[in-house]
Design an enzyme around this catalytic site. Sequence first.
Site, mmCIF file in Angstrom:
data_model
loop_
_atom_site.group_PDB
_atom_site.id
_atom_site.type_symbol
_atom_site.label_atom_id
_atom_site.label_comp_id
_atom_site.label_asym_id
_atom_site.label_seq_id
_atom_site.Cartn_x
_atom_site.Cartn_y
_atom_site.Cartn_z
ATOM 1 N N TYR A 1 -1.316 50.180 33.551
ATOM 2 C CA TYR A 1 -0.010 50.005 34.198
ATOM 3 C C TYR A 1 0.248 48.538 34.524
ATOM 4 O O TYR A 1 1.372 48.158 34.805
ATOM 5 C CB TYR A 1 0.060 50.862 35.470
ATOM 6 N N ASP B 1 -3.033 46.997 49.367
ATOM 7 C CA ASP B 1 -4.267 46.668 50.094
ATOM 8 C C ASP B 1 -4.290 45.228 50.593
ATOM 9 O O ASP B 1 -4.613 45.001 51.747
ATOM 10 C CB ASP B 1 -5.492 46.985 49.232
#
Lengths: 138, 549
Positions: B495, B150
Amino acid sequence: MRLRTHLPSLTGLTVVVLALAAHGQTPKPTPPATAAPPISWTPATVVVRPDQPRGYVQFQLACAVCHGAGAARPGTRALAVKYQGKLPARLEERTDLSADYVRTTVRHGVSVMPFFRKTELSDAELEAIVAYLTRKRG
Amino acid sequence: MKIPPGVSASDFSAALAQFEHSVGHDWVFTSDADVDLYRDAFSPFLGEPEERTASAAVAPQSVSEVQDIVRIANRYKVPLYPISTGRNLGYGGSAPAYSGCVVVDLKRMNRVLEVSEANASCLVEPGVSYFDLYRNLQERGLKLWVDVPDPGWGSLIGNALDRGGGYTRSQFRNHFDAHCGMEIVLPNGELLRTGMGALPGAKTWQQYKSGFGPWIDGLFSQSNFGIVTKMGFWLMPEPEAYYSGTVHAPHRDDLHKLVEVLNQVENGGITNGMPDLGSTLLGIQMIEDYARSMDDKPAAAPDPELARLRDQAEAGQHAPLEAYGQKHGLSYWSVRLKFYGPAKVIAAQWEHCKEKFAAIAGARFQDGELIRLPLTPAQRQSVHFPEFGIPTLNMFSIGARSSSNPNPTHGHMWFSPIIPRTAEAVFEANRVFAAAAREFQLPLLRFSLPSCYWERAFIFIFGFPVTTDIATNRRNRTTFYKMIELAAQHGWGEYRTAPAYQDAVLDVYSFNNHALRRFHESVKDALDPNGILSPGRYGIWPRHLRKPS
């Protein structure tokens, strides 16, 4: 005006040719010695004219991705909501910005806009942007 | 001037002088004003003594200068913290994980060293941002895409080493997986190349990933075992066309079959873009629709009856809500499938997917628009940019002032656990996180759908705001720690996380008495006996800074 073609220049930079032919003018490539690269990382390619100041180029490189025109510009969106039409949402259209305000915002940040390091934007590049955003307009 | 812990003022001065000798006076930053620019703009410790800050910064422009810096740091035991573009905001930005480090700012190492259209690959330095590479490809007219996250101002290398992701074909979305070959300055200053780069004269550094022997590249991601100075990536050849089609399912329990079929068609390579989940009935937008709606006026408030039924739903379940959906033709679940390839092929792939999803009784299919590439200028203003490899900063409107958010935040941090790719896990996670939201008084959504960035697993992404109010930030940190533990109790682990939480996250990856952390520590001690490189990054501390176990 819109970008029509790219020509390789002697310096290896790509030179922008503007579509002036429609206005009866001959397209002229930007002289290589002063050519800035076309600024094409934004969704719409931005054209650099030879008469535009260095600060314009720096603004397009460093600021326009948030504060430019067009889709996906969070800075312009935020200022549109903040000023509700009382001031322009696009920084380049503002005539009330002071040099110190621009410097402070770039080096200290505001809201989710972070501050910028000197390896990203040198003092000279920042001053070019300051000069551009605070230029006198007729 | 701040001095690194355990380093004498005279040694620090000597180190700084030698840094200057290597990189030049202009590229060693020691004044408070300059060093402040290396703070983490999104630090959850803003304005608190625990905020992790640098003592100085040094900005090399070459590999040999990086080697000089590492050797000087070893000489004086000065801790270093390399950053690439320093723009992983929400994950530490340009600030060190350990206060007092000298930040090694690699932004000036910004060369795109090689792009091969024939091999669909590139070799770049750490200061190359997604914007930089995109511009390079565009200016040269190359028919190659880079998979972008992004925020487009991030570094390809930094994002891959943080194991970030993007939106195009599955092969490229996991940015670390998409790399091919590394060059690393080790903590002793020695230069190492991995994969085929270890074979002098090989012309296959960006062609074959693993070379010979143990494939060690992973050791240099989310770690502090070396400074990566070059990295190769495979790029995506521009496809002939793009297509997206949406599957709508009417009932809550349809999510089981929906996910099962989704996994079949994705794992089988029938759909190769990033699937996007949403729920009209629950008011959950797909990522694509959310991103594309940011320039729109806020959506009208839903029918009050629908809003009331949504409030009453527990973990997305409420019989009257389902009945409302049936009556008004609102789908309970939707998944949009994305396809890249030849127009005829992807049309056939979508038809095949429709046949498979037809196993859901009452499923509806919504054909999308075929987009032939390259994009037209008009399309370049309206598509979901990252799905077409176009970098922007669009998503920074999350938290910024906008028509739907009149009170901007100061930043954000993400709580993002990996969960199984099943509907059972989605429902269970929603039950667990909804209960946690009540207990911790979090303004979480009523029901959340996971994202599909990674194949084989789902990922939940919850945003926590960073504010200028210390009490709020403290409360959010406390909640964040609790969420890490709570998720781990259910087998869900993050993660990636910001430095503030890296110790806590590594702590829950605790199989066999923390064998993984002990392995990391063994590697750390062997490669970096002085513990000069990024102490504490991803929870890996050098021996002299470890807490007694």
